[in-house]
Design an enzyme around this catalytic site. Sequence first.
Site, PDB file in Angstrom:
ATOM      1  N   HIS A  46       1.026  -1.228   0.193  1.00  0.00           N
ATOM      2  CA  HIS A  46      -0.124  -0.070  -0.106  1.00  0.00           C
ATOM      3  C   HIS A  46       0.837   1.435  -0.045  1.00  0.00           C
ATOM      4  O   HIS A  46       0.841   2.074   1.148  1.00  0.00           O
ATOM      5  CB  HIS A  46      -0.789   0.133   1.229  1.00  0.00           C
ATOM      6  N   GLU A 131      -6.068  -8.066   3.099  1.00  0.00           N
ATOM      7  CA  GLU A 131      -5.684  -9.212   3.991  1.00  0.00           C
ATOM      8  C   GLU A 131      -6.723  -9.861   4.587  1.00  0.00           C
ATOM      9  O   GLU A 131      -6.766 -11.274   4.784  1.00  0.00           O
ATOM     10  CB  GLU A 131      -4.580  -8.683   4.893  1.00  0.00           C
TER      11      GLU A 131
HETATM   12  O1  0JX Z   1      -2.692  -2.193   4.955  1.00  0.00           O
HETATM   13  P1  0JX Z   1      -1.284  -3.169   5.264  1.00  0.00           P
HETATM   14  O2  0JX Z   1      -0.754  -2.529   6.461  1.00  0.00           O
HETATM   15  O3  0JX Z   1      -1.819  -4.461   5.658  1.00  0.00           O
HETATM   16  O4  0JX Z   1      -0.363  -3.016   3.993  1.00  0.00           O
HETATM   17  P2  0JX Z   1       0.746  -2.252   3.751  1.00  0.00           P
HETATM   18  O5  0JX Z   1       0.926  -0.768   3.982  1.00  0.00           O
HETATM   19  O6  0JX Z   1       1.031  -2.730   2.183  1.00  0.00           O
HETATM   20  O7  0JX Z   1       2.144  -2.755   4.239  1.00  0.00           O
HETATM   21  C1  0JX Z   1       2.875  -4.097   3.858  1.00  0.00           C
HETATM   22  C2  0JX Z   1       1.987  -5.373   3.509  1.00  0.00           C
HETATM   23  C3  0JX Z   1       1.559  -6.038   4.719  1.00  0.00           C
HETATM   24  C4  0JX Z   1       0.962  -7.067   4.998  1.00  0.00           C
HETATM   25  O8  0JX Z   1       0.802  -7.616   5.957  1.00  0.00           O
END
Ligand code: 0JX
Length: 316
Positions: A46, A131
Amino acid sequence: MTKPALTLYLAAPRGFCAGVDRAIKIVEMALEKWGAPVFVRHEIVHNKFVVDDLRDKGAVFVEELTECPDDRPVIFSAHGVPKSVPQAAQAREMIYVDATCPLVSKVHIEAQRHADNGLQMIMIGHAGHPETVGTMGQLPDGEVLLVETVEDVATVQVRDPGKLAFVTQTTLSVDDTADIVTALQLRFPGIVGPHKEDICYATTNRQEAVKAMAPKCDAMLVVGAPNSSNSKRLVEVGARAGCAYAQLVQRASDIDWRALDGIRSMGITAGASAPEVLINEVIKAFSDRYDVKVEMVETAVENVEFKVPRVLREPA
Ligand code: 0JX
Ligand code: SF4
Protein backbone atom coordinates in the site's frame (compact mmCIF):
# COMPACT_ATOMS: atom_id res chain seq x y z
CA MET A 1 18.34 33.93 9.91
CA THR A 2 19.15 31.33 12.55
CA LYS A 3 17.06 28.23 12.47
CA PRO A 4 15.17 27.10 15.60
CA ALA A 5 16.61 24.07 17.43
CA LEU A 6 14.79 20.77 17.04
CA THR A 7 15.51 17.32 18.41
CA LEU A 8 14.48 14.85 15.73
CA TYR A 9 13.79 11.38 17.12
CA LEU A 10 13.91 8.58 14.58
CA ALA A 11 12.14 5.36 15.49
CA ALA A 12 13.94 2.11 14.75
CA PRO A 13 12.79 -0.17 13.31
CA ARG A 14 10.74 1.81 10.80
CA GLY A 15 9.85 1.46 7.13
CA PHE A 16 10.18 -1.63 4.93
CA CYS A 17 9.68 -5.08 6.45
CA ALA A 18 10.92 -8.35 4.99
CA GLY A 19 7.55 -9.13 3.39
CA VAL A 20 7.43 -5.81 1.54
CA ASP A 21 11.02 -6.10 0.44
CA ARG A 22 10.28 -9.55 -0.99
CA ALA A 23 7.04 -8.49 -2.69
CA ILE A 24 8.70 -5.58 -4.51
CA LYS A 25 11.62 -7.83 -5.51
CA ILE A 26 9.14 -10.35 -6.91
CA VAL A 27 7.64 -7.74 -9.26
CA GLU A 28 11.08 -6.49 -10.32
CA MET A 29 12.38 -10.01 -10.94
CA ALA A 30 9.22 -11.00 -12.81
CA LEU A 31 9.70 -8.00 -15.11
CA GLU A 32 13.31 -9.07 -15.69
CA LYS A 33 12.32 -12.68 -16.35
CA TRP A 34 9.24 -12.24 -18.51
CA GLY A 35 9.53 -8.63 -19.69
CA ALA A 36 6.71 -6.05 -19.56
CA PRO A 37 3.84 -6.08 -19.05
CA VAL A 38 3.57 -8.07 -15.84
CA PHE A 39 0.17 -7.74 -14.16
CA VAL A 40 -0.16 -7.18 -10.40
CA ARG A 41 -3.44 -7.89 -8.66
CA HIS A 42 -3.96 -5.04 -6.15
CA GLU A 43 -1.24 -2.58 -5.07
CA ILE A 44 1.76 -4.84 -4.41
CA VAL A 45 2.09 -2.97 -1.10
CA HIS A 46 0.00 0.00 0.00
CA ASN A 47 2.22 2.78 -1.24
CA LYS A 48 1.59 4.97 -4.25
CA PHE A 49 5.28 5.70 -4.81
CA VAL A 50 6.26 2.05 -4.84
CA VAL A 51 3.38 1.35 -7.23
CA ASP A 52 4.23 4.30 -9.53
CA ASP A 53 7.87 3.22 -9.68
CA LEU A 54 6.94 -0.35 -10.66
CA ARG A 55 4.38 0.95 -13.15
CA ASP A 56 7.16 2.95 -14.80
CA LYS A 57 9.13 -0.30 -15.10
CA GLY A 58 6.25 -2.07 -16.86
CA ALA A 59 3.93 -3.43 -14.15
CA VAL A 60 0.19 -3.07 -14.73
CA PHE A 61 -1.91 -2.83 -11.57
CA VAL A 62 -5.46 -4.21 -11.55
CA GLU A 63 -7.94 -5.05 -8.80
CA GLU A 64 -9.30 -8.31 -10.18
CA LEU A 65 -7.85 -11.28 -12.02
CA THR A 66 -10.62 -10.90 -14.63
CA GLU A 67 -8.81 -7.72 -15.78
CA CYS A 68 -5.69 -9.72 -16.72
CA PRO A 69 -5.09 -11.44 -20.07
CA ASP A 70 -4.44 -15.22 -20.01
CA ASP A 71 -1.05 -14.91 -21.64
CA ARG A 72 0.80 -12.53 -19.27
CA PRO A 73 2.18 -13.33 -15.80
CA VAL A 74 0.25 -12.04 -12.80
CA ILE A 75 1.50 -11.39 -9.28
CA PHE A 76 -0.66 -11.45 -6.15
CA SER A 77 0.01 -8.67 -3.63
CA ALA A 78 1.77 -9.01 -0.25
CA HIS A 79 -1.57 -8.93 1.56
CA GLY A 80 -2.68 -12.34 0.28
CA VAL A 81 -5.64 -13.50 -1.79
CA PRO A 82 -8.67 -15.76 -1.32
CA LYS A 83 -8.12 -19.36 -2.47
CA SER A 84 -10.43 -18.74 -5.42
CA VAL A 85 -7.84 -16.40 -7.00
CA PRO A 86 -4.97 -18.87 -7.63
CA GLN A 87 -7.64 -21.44 -8.52
CA ALA A 88 -9.00 -19.15 -11.24
CA ALA A 89 -5.46 -18.43 -12.50
CA GLN A 90 -4.78 -22.15 -12.68
CA ALA A 91 -8.02 -22.81 -14.53
CA ARG A 92 -6.96 -20.19 -17.11
CA GLU A 93 -3.45 -21.75 -17.26
CA MET A 94 -1.88 -18.41 -16.38
CA ILE A 95 1.62 -17.93 -15.03
CA TYR A 96 1.18 -16.51 -11.54
CA VAL A 97 3.54 -15.66 -8.71
CA ASP A 98 2.22 -15.29 -5.19
CA ALA A 99 3.86 -12.35 -3.36
CA THR A 100 1.76 -12.97 -0.24
CA CYS A 101 4.06 -12.41 2.75
CA PRO A 102 5.06 -15.78 4.23
CA LEU A 103 3.76 -14.53 7.59
CA VAL A 104 0.32 -14.00 6.05
CA SER A 105 0.48 -17.41 4.32
CA LYS A 106 1.21 -18.91 7.74
CA VAL A 107 -2.11 -17.52 8.99
CA HIS A 108 -3.88 -18.94 5.92
CA ILE A 109 -2.48 -22.39 6.72
CA GLU A 110 -3.57 -22.07 10.36
CA ALA A 111 -7.13 -21.16 9.34
CA GLN A 112 -7.32 -24.18 7.05
CA ARG A 113 -5.84 -26.45 9.75
CA HIS A 114 -8.43 -25.34 12.33
CA ALA A 115 -11.25 -25.87 9.83
CA ASP A 116 -9.89 -29.35 9.03
CA ASN A 117 -10.06 -30.07 12.76
CA GLY A 118 -13.75 -29.19 12.75
CA LEU A 119 -13.40 -25.79 14.40
CA GLN A 120 -15.35 -22.73 13.32
CA MET A 121 -13.06 -19.78 12.60
CA ILE A 122 -13.22 -16.26 13.95
CA MET A 123 -11.02 -13.66 12.26
CA ILE A 124 -9.97 -10.51 14.11
CA GLY A 125 -9.40 -7.90 11.42
CA HIS A 126 -10.70 -4.90 9.53
CA ALA A 127 -13.69 -5.49 7.24
CA GLY A 128 -12.85 -5.12 3.57
CA HIS A 129 -9.08 -4.96 4.07
CA PRO A 130 -7.44 -7.17 1.41
CA GLU A 131 -5.59 -9.25 4.01
CA THR A 132 -8.82 -9.95 5.88
CA VAL A 133 -10.60 -10.76 2.61
CA GLY A 134 -7.71 -13.07 1.66
CA THR A 135 -7.55 -14.89 4.99
CA MET A 136 -11.33 -15.29 5.24
CA GLY A 137 -11.29 -16.49 1.64
CA GLN A 138 -9.16 -19.51 2.59
CA LEU A 139 -12.43 -21.13 3.63
CA PRO A 140 -15.82 -21.20 1.89
CA ASP A 141 -17.99 -18.06 2.02
CA GLY A 142 -19.64 -17.51 5.39
CA GLU A 143 -17.39 -20.02 7.20
CA VAL A 144 -15.19 -17.38 8.89
CA LEU A 145 -16.81 -14.92 11.27
CA LEU A 146 -15.26 -11.45 11.44
CA VAL A 147 -14.85 -9.48 14.65
CA GLU A 148 -13.42 -5.98 14.53
CA THR A 149 -13.98 -4.76 18.10
CA VAL A 150 -14.54 -5.91 21.68
CA GLU A 151 -18.21 -5.01 21.17
CA ASP A 152 -18.44 -7.42 18.22
CA VAL A 153 -17.32 -10.26 20.49
CA ALA A 154 -20.48 -9.88 22.59
CA THR A 155 -22.80 -10.33 19.60
CA VAL A 156 -21.01 -12.83 17.35
CA GLN A 157 -23.21 -15.88 16.69
CA VAL A 158 -21.27 -19.15 16.68
CA ARG A 159 -22.32 -22.71 15.79
CA ASP A 160 -20.81 -24.39 18.85
CA PRO A 161 -19.00 -22.35 21.54
CA GLY A 162 -16.84 -25.40 22.31
CA LYS A 163 -15.50 -25.72 18.75
CA LEU A 164 -13.91 -22.41 17.91
CA ALA A 165 -10.55 -21.02 16.83
CA PHE A 166 -9.34 -17.53 15.96
CA VAL A 167 -6.77 -15.95 13.67
CA THR A 168 -5.90 -12.28 13.20
CA GLN A 169 -4.73 -9.81 10.59
CA THR A 170 -0.96 -9.29 10.85
CA THR A 171 -1.03 -5.50 10.95
CA LEU A 172 -3.39 -4.72 13.83
CA SER A 173 -2.84 -2.68 16.97
CA VAL A 174 -1.15 -5.01 19.47
CA ASP A 175 -3.03 -3.47 22.41
CA ASP A 176 -6.50 -3.38 20.82
CA THR A 177 -6.09 -6.95 19.66
CA ALA A 178 -5.07 -8.12 23.14
CA ASP A 179 -8.37 -6.68 24.43
CA ILE A 180 -10.36 -8.45 21.72
CA VAL A 181 -8.58 -11.77 22.38
CA THR A 182 -9.28 -11.43 26.12
CA ALA A 183 -12.96 -10.77 25.38
CA LEU A 184 -13.09 -13.85 23.12
CA GLN A 185 -11.43 -16.03 25.75
CA LEU A 186 -13.84 -14.78 28.41
CA ARG A 187 -16.90 -15.54 26.30
CA PHE A 188 -15.51 -18.76 24.75
CA PRO A 189 -13.05 -20.27 27.27
CA GLY A 190 -12.23 -23.21 24.98
CA ILE A 191 -11.30 -21.10 21.94
CA VAL A 192 -8.11 -22.22 20.21
CA GLY A 193 -5.63 -19.71 18.80
CA PRO A 194 -2.04 -18.60 18.42
CA HIS A 195 0.06 -17.93 21.54
CA LYS A 196 -1.07 -14.26 21.51
CA GLU A 197 -2.32 -13.27 18.04
CA ASP A 198 -0.96 -13.35 14.48
CA ILE A 199 0.42 -9.81 14.44
CA CYS A 200 3.81 -10.01 12.73
CA TYR A 201 7.24 -9.10 14.08
CA ALA A 202 7.43 -5.94 11.93
CA THR A 203 4.08 -4.56 13.10
CA THR A 204 4.95 -5.34 16.73
CA ASN A 205 8.43 -3.81 16.53
CA ARG A 206 7.27 -0.59 14.81
CA GLN A 207 4.55 -0.09 17.44
CA GLU A 208 7.03 -0.74 20.28
CA ALA A 209 9.46 1.85 18.89
CA VAL A 210 6.66 4.42 18.62
CA LYS A 211 5.63 3.74 22.22
CA ALA A 212 9.19 4.49 23.35
CA MET A 213 9.51 7.58 21.14
CA ALA A 214 6.09 9.25 21.42
CA PRO A 215 6.31 10.50 25.03
CA LYS A 216 9.50 12.44 24.16
CA CYS A 217 7.93 14.22 21.18
CA ASP A 218 5.87 17.41 20.86
CA ALA A 219 4.71 16.04 17.51
CA MET A 220 5.11 12.88 15.48
CA LEU A 221 4.82 11.99 11.81
CA VAL A 222 4.28 8.56 10.32
CA VAL A 223 5.35 8.24 6.70
CA GLY A 224 2.80 5.98 5.02
CA ALA A 225 -0.27 5.75 2.84
CA PRO A 226 -3.86 6.36 3.94
CA ASN A 227 -4.81 2.80 2.92
CA SER A 228 -1.93 1.22 4.86
CA SER A 229 -3.33 -0.50 7.94
CA ASN A 230 -0.01 -0.87 9.76
CA SER A 231 0.88 2.80 9.13
CA LYS A 232 -2.46 4.05 10.45
CA ARG A 233 -1.99 1.94 13.58
CA LEU A 234 1.34 3.71 14.21
CA VAL A 235 -0.45 7.08 14.28
CA GLU A 236 -2.96 5.75 16.84
CA VAL A 237 -0.22 4.18 18.96
CA GLY A 238 1.72 7.47 18.97
CA ALA A 239 -1.30 9.50 20.04
CA ARG A 240 -2.18 6.98 22.77
CA ALA A 241 1.39 6.89 24.04
CA GLY A 242 1.16 10.59 24.81
CA CYS A 243 2.17 12.51 21.69
CA ALA A 244 -0.15 15.52 21.34
CA TYR A 245 0.08 15.66 17.53
CA ALA A 246 0.44 12.46 15.50
CA GLN A 247 -0.18 12.57 11.76
CA LEU A 248 0.19 10.37 8.70
CA VAL A 249 2.04 11.93 5.75
CA GLN A 250 2.70 10.38 2.37
CA ARG A 251 5.70 12.61 1.75
CA ALA A 252 7.30 15.94 2.77
CA SER A 253 4.84 18.08 0.82
CA ASP A 254 2.01 16.79 3.08
CA ILE A 255 3.57 18.28 6.23
CA ASP A 256 1.40 20.96 7.83
CA TRP A 257 4.17 23.27 9.01
CA ARG A 258 1.74 25.68 10.70
CA ALA A 259 0.48 22.89 12.97
CA LEU A 260 4.11 22.27 14.01
CA ASP A 261 4.74 25.87 15.02
CA GLY A 262 6.76 26.11 18.25
CA ILE A 263 7.73 22.44 18.54
CA ARG A 264 11.08 21.56 20.13
CA SER A 265 11.03 17.83 19.54
CA MET A 266 9.72 15.77 16.65
CA GLY A 267 9.34 12.04 16.15
CA ILE A 268 9.49 10.31 12.78
CA THR A 269 8.64 6.76 11.85
CA ALA A 270 7.29 4.97 8.80
CA GLY A 271 4.93 2.12 8.01
CA ALA A 272 6.18 -1.19 6.64
CA SER A 273 5.29 -0.18 3.06
CA ALA A 274 6.96 3.29 3.07
CA PRO A 275 10.23 3.52 1.12
CA GLU A 276 13.33 4.95 2.79
CA VAL A 277 13.62 7.67 0.10
CA LEU A 278 10.37 9.24 1.36
CA ILE A 279 11.53 9.03 4.98
CA ASN A 280 14.76 10.78 4.00
CA GLU A 281 12.77 13.42 2.12
CA VAL A 282 10.82 14.17 5.32
CA ILE A 283 14.01 14.29 7.42
CA LYS A 284 15.57 16.70 4.90
CA ALA A 285 12.49 18.96 5.03
CA PHE A 286 13.04 19.31 8.79
CA SER A 287 16.80 19.91 8.38
CA ASP A 288 16.00 22.71 5.91
CA ARG A 289 13.82 24.53 8.45
CA TYR A 290 15.37 23.64 11.80
CA ASP A 291 18.76 23.24 13.40
CA VAL A 292 18.26 19.52 13.78
CA LYS A 293 19.86 17.17 16.29
CA VAL A 294 19.00 13.58 15.30
CA GLU A 295 18.52 10.92 17.98
CA MET A 296 17.61 7.29 17.37
CA VAL A 297 15.01 5.54 19.49
CA GLU A 298 15.89 1.93 18.80
CA THR A 299 13.86 -0.78 20.52
CA ALA A 300 14.72 -3.76 18.30
CA VAL A 301 17.10 -4.87 15.59
CA GLU A 302 15.58 -6.78 12.68
CA ASN A 303 17.36 -9.29 10.48
CA VAL A 304 14.46 -11.12 8.87
CA GLU A 305 14.72 -11.94 5.18
CA PHE A 306 12.42 -13.96 2.95
CA LYS A 307 13.45 -15.74 -0.23
CA VAL A 308 11.57 -15.03 -3.45
CA PRO A 309 9.65 -17.99 -4.97
CA ARG A 310 11.78 -20.57 -6.75
CA VAL A 311 10.35 -19.78 -10.22
CA LEU A 312 12.12 -16.42 -10.03
CA ARG A 313 15.41 -17.88 -8.80
CA GLU A 314 15.61 -20.29 -11.71
CA PRO A 315 17.22 -19.12 -14.94
CA ALA A 316 14.75 -18.10 -17.68
O1 0JX B 1 -2.50 -2.22 4.90
P1 0JX B 1 -1.36 -3.08 5.38
O2 0JX B 1 -0.64 -2.53 6.54
O3 0JX B 1 -1.81 -4.50 5.60
O4 0JX B 1 -0.37 -3.22 4.14
P2 0JX B 1 0.85 -2.36 3.64
O5 0JX B 1 0.79 -0.97 4.07
O6 0JX B 1 0.94 -2.61 2.18
O7 0JX B 1 2.08 -3.04 4.39
C1 0JX B 1 2.81 -4.09 3.88
C2 0JX B 1 2.05 -5.34 3.60
C3 0JX B 1 1.57 -5.99 4.83
C4 0JX B 1 1.01 -7.19 4.82
O8 0JX B 1 0.83 -7.81 5.97
FE1 SF4 C 1 4.79 -9.60 6.29
FE2 SF4 C 1 4.45 -8.25 8.54
FE3 SF4 C 1 5.46 -7.06 6.47
FE4 SF4 C 1 2.91 -7.74 6.45
S1 SF4 C 1 3.88 -6.21 7.76
S2 SF4 C 1 4.36 -7.96 4.80
S3 SF4 C 1 3.01 -9.67 7.61
S4 SF4 C 1 6.41 -8.78 7.59
